[in-house]
Write an enzyme that holds these catalytic residues in place. Structure first.
Site, PDB file in Angstrom:
ATOM      1  N   LYS A  35       0.753  -1.193   0.041  1.00  0.00           N
ATOM      2  CA  LYS A  35       0.080   0.059   0.120  1.00  0.00           C
ATOM      3  C   LYS A  35       0.768   1.116  -0.131  1.00  0.00           C
ATOM      4  CE  LYS A  35      -0.201  -0.147   5.032  1.00  0.00           C
ATOM      5  NZ  LYS A  35      -1.307  -0.645   6.124  1.00  0.00           N
ATOM      6  N   ARG A 130     -11.228   0.264  14.544  1.00  0.00           N
ATOM      7  CA  ARG A 130     -11.048   1.106  13.154  1.00  0.00           C
ATOM      8  C   ARG A 130     -11.850   0.552  12.086  1.00  0.00           C
ATOM      9  NH1 ARG A 130      -4.907   1.465  11.075  1.00  0.00           N
ATOM     10  NH2 ARG A 130      -5.460  -0.667  10.393  1.00  0.00           N
ATOM     11  N   TYR A 263      18.100  29.208   9.782  1.00  0.00           N
ATOM     12  CA  TYR A 263      16.861  30.219  10.177  1.00  0.00           C
ATOM     13  C   TYR A 263      16.828  30.092  11.682  1.00  0.00           C
ATOM     14  CZ  TYR A 263      14.932  30.543   5.446  1.00  0.00           C
ATOM     15  OH  TYR A 263      14.987  30.455   4.085  1.00  0.00           O
ATOM     16  N   MET A 311      13.678  24.389   3.657  1.00  0.00           N
ATOM     17  CA  MET A 311      12.877  23.708   2.725  1.00  0.00           C
ATOM     18  C   MET A 311      13.771  22.869   1.666  1.00  0.00           C
ATOM     19  SD  MET A 311      10.359  25.314  -0.344  1.00  0.00           S
ATOM     20  CE  MET A 311       9.229  25.962   0.428  1.00  0.00           C
TER      21      MET A 311
HETATM   22  C1  LIG Z   1      -0.533  -1.768   6.697  1.00  0.00           C
HETATM   23  C2  LIG Z   1      -1.257  -3.012   7.225  1.00  0.00           C
HETATM   24  C3  LIG Z   1      -0.457  -4.123   7.462  1.00  0.00           C
HETATM   25  C4  LIG Z   1       0.972  -4.322   7.333  1.00  0.00           C
HETATM   26  O1  LIG Z   1       1.400  -3.849   8.774  1.00  0.00           O
HETATM   27  P1  LIG Z   1       3.145  -3.603   9.005  1.00  0.00           P
HETATM   28  O2  LIG Z   1       3.067  -3.114  10.364  1.00  0.00           O
HETATM   29  O3  LIG Z   1       3.768  -2.427   8.032  1.00  0.00           O
HETATM   30  O4  LIG Z   1       3.636  -4.772   8.653  1.00  0.00           O
HETATM   31  C5  LIG Z   1      -0.990  -5.492   7.589  1.00  0.00           C
HETATM   32  N1  LIG Z   1      -2.358  -5.471   7.944  1.00  0.00           N
HETATM   33  C6  LIG Z   1      -3.181  -4.211   7.472  1.00  0.00           C
HETATM   34  C7  LIG Z   1      -4.519  -4.373   7.683  1.00  0.00           C
HETATM   35  C8  LIG Z   1      -2.733  -3.019   7.417  1.00  0.00           C
HETATM   36  O5  LIG Z   1      -3.372  -2.169   7.028  1.00  0.00           O
END
Ligand SMILES: *Cc1c(COP(=O)(O)O)cnc(C)c1O
Length: 378
Positions: A35, A130, A263, A311
Site C-alpha cells: 500500500k 477502526r 533560520y 525547505m
Molecule cells: C498496513 C497493514 C499491514 C502491514 O503492517 P506492518 O506494520 O507494516 O507490517 C497489515 N495489515 C493491515 C490491515 C494493514 O493495513
C-alpha cells in the site's frame, strides 16, 4: 546536472527481508503489503524484490491494476475492501480478493451481478475500533456473506493494534493475547483460512504461537525498518534498508566561535568548525522537526545535523568525518538514512525517533521531486 539528492531502492534488500520473514513463519503464506506505493518505494521499483511473495496486499484498485500490469497472476487483497459498487466490477475483472468490514460492503456484494464469485476476508474488530465487525456481530455477517451466490470463499481476518508493544519482557504476549483469544473464539468452528499478523506480530510471536497463520501480512519489516524499534533494531532482526536517501554537500562554511547557522540561528558554534550544506530539505521529505544532532553519515562516517532544516537544504557537521581521515568537503556524499556507498548504514528508525515519528512515515513522505534510482537484482 540535477540536484544531487536521490532515493535509492535496493531490490536485494527487499528480497533478503522477505526471506527473513519466511524463516519466522515457514508454514505460512506471506502477503507483502505494498500500500501507499510500496511504503514510498514505488510498486514497480519494489516488485522484483518481492516477487517471491505468495500474494500482495494494498488499498486501491488502481494499485492492484499496477501489480497485475507487472505480470502478477497470484493473489491480491484489498485491505479496506471496496469503496463503491464499481470497484466490485474491477475485482471480478482483475480477480482481486477483498476485505469485508461493514454491512454496506455486504449490501454492495449482494447487489453485484457477476459470473465470477469472489473470495472475501471478513474482518473482525478485535478492539482497535477502526475497521471490522465486533465479536457480537461477526457471525451474523459471516452467515449473510456465506449465503451469497456472489461469494465463493470466506476467510477470516483481524489486525493487531498493539503487537509492537512490550510488556514485562520480550516474550510477553499480553499485547496480542486478548484480541487473539477473541478472534479464535468467534471463528473457532468456522471453515476457512486465517489472516491476522502484521510485521510486529509475525516477527515477535509468529513461530512459538502458531496462531492461525495461513496468511500473514508483512509490511514495514520488508522495507528494513524494525516494527518494534527501539526495543529491537533492524539489525537485531537482520533486516536491511530497502531505501537509502542520499545527497551531497553543495557548500562548505568555516565557523568561528559565536557564529550561528540557519533560520532562527538555533545553533551557535562554540569552537571553530566546518559545516557542510546538503541538498536536502523538508520539501524533499526530510522532517523539519529534526533538530541539531539528528544522525547522518558524511563520507560514510557518523555525524549530525546542525541548526534548522530549511525547505531545500540542511547543514551537517564535517568534523567527525575529517577526524576519521575523510576529505569531507564539497561534493561529499551525505546519507540521510539507509546505506552509504562506503558500506556503512544509518537506520531510518533512528532518524524517525529524532522526528518523533516512525520509519513508516519517513519512507512514505519522500517527495515526488526526489529522483529515484533502482538498484536492481544481480
Ligand atoms: C498496513 C497493514 C499491514 C502491514 O503492517 P506492518 O506494520 O507494516 O507490517 C497489515 N495489515 C493491515 C490491515 C494493514 O493495513
Amino acid at each position: 546536472m540535477p540536484r544531487p539528492i536521490q532515493a535509492i531502492i535496493h531490490q536485494s534488500a527487499l528480497r533478503h527481508n522477505l526471506a527473513v520473514m519466511r524463516r519466522h513463519v515457514p508454514d505460512s503464506r506471506i502477503m507483502s503489503v505494498v500500500k501507499a506505493n510500496a511504503y514510498g518505494h514505488g510498486i514497480e521499483n519494489a516488485y522484483a524484490g518481492l516477487r517471491a511473495s505468495d500474494g500482495f496486499a494494498l488499498l486501491e484498485v488502481d494499485e492492484a491494476q499496477r501489480v497485475r500490469a507487472l505480470g502478477w497472476r497470484g493473489p491480491i487483497l484489498l485491505l479496506e475492501g471496496v469503496f463503491d459498487a464499481r470497484d466490485l466490477e474491477l475485482c471480478s475483472r482483475l480477480g482481486l480478493w477483498h476485505t469485508v468490514h461493514c454491512d454496506e460492503q455486504i449490501d454492495m456484494l449482494a447487489a453485484h451481478k457477476t459470473h465470477v464469485p469472489h473470495r472475501v476476508f471478513l474482518k473482525l474488530n478485535a478492539g482497535m475500533n477502526r475497521l471490522g465487525f465486533t465479536p457480537a456481530r461477526y457471525r451474523a455477517a459471516w452467515s449473510r456473506l456465506n449465503a451469497l451466490p456472489q461469494v465463493e470463499e470466506v476467510s477470516f481476518m483481524m489486525h493487531f493494534s498493539d503487537a509492537d508493544r512490550y510488556g514485562m519482557d520480550a516474550s510477553d504476549t499480553t499485547a496480542v493475547a486478548t484480541p487473539l483469544a477473541m478472534f479464535q473464539q468467534v471463528t473457532q468452528d468456522l471453515p476457512g483460512e486465517r489472516c491476522i499478523c502484521n510485521s510486529a506480530a509475525l516477527l515477535r510471536f509468529g513461530q512459538p504461537q502458531q496462531m492461525g497463520l495461513d496468511w500473514v501480512r508483512a509490511g514495514i519489516a520488508l522495507y528494513g525498518s524494525a516494527p518494534d524499534y527501539p526495543h529491537r533494531t533492524a539489525t537485531d532482526w537482520n533486516l536491511q534498508p530497502a531505501m537509502s536517501l542520499r545527497s551531497r554537500i553543495i557548500a562548505v562554511q568555516q565557523l568561528q566561535p559565536g557564529d550561528t547557522v540557519g533560520y532562527g540561528s538555533t545553533f551557535v558554534a562554540e569552537r571553530p568548525m566546518r559545516l557542510g550544506v546538503v541538498a536536502c530539505g523538508y520539501a524533499d521529505g526530510y522532517p523539519r522537526i529534526c533538530g541539531t544532532g539528528t544522525p547522518v553519515l558524511v563520507d560514510g562516517v557518523a555525524s549530525r545535523t546542525i541548526g534548522r532544516v530549511s525547505m531545500d537544504m540542511l547543514a551537517v557537521d564535517l568534523e567527525p568525518a575529517r577526524a576519521a581521515g575523510r576529505a569531507a568537503g564539497y561534493g561529499s556524499e551525505v546519507v540521510l538514512w539507509g546505506r552509504s556507498s562506503h558500506g556503512t548504514s544509518l537506520s531510518i528508525d533512528t532518524v524517525a525517533a529524532h522526528a518523533q515519528t516512525v520509519g513508516y512515515e519517513l519512507m512514505c513522505a519522500v517527495a515526488a521531486r526526489v529522483p529515484v534510482l533502482v538498484e536492481e537484482l544481480a
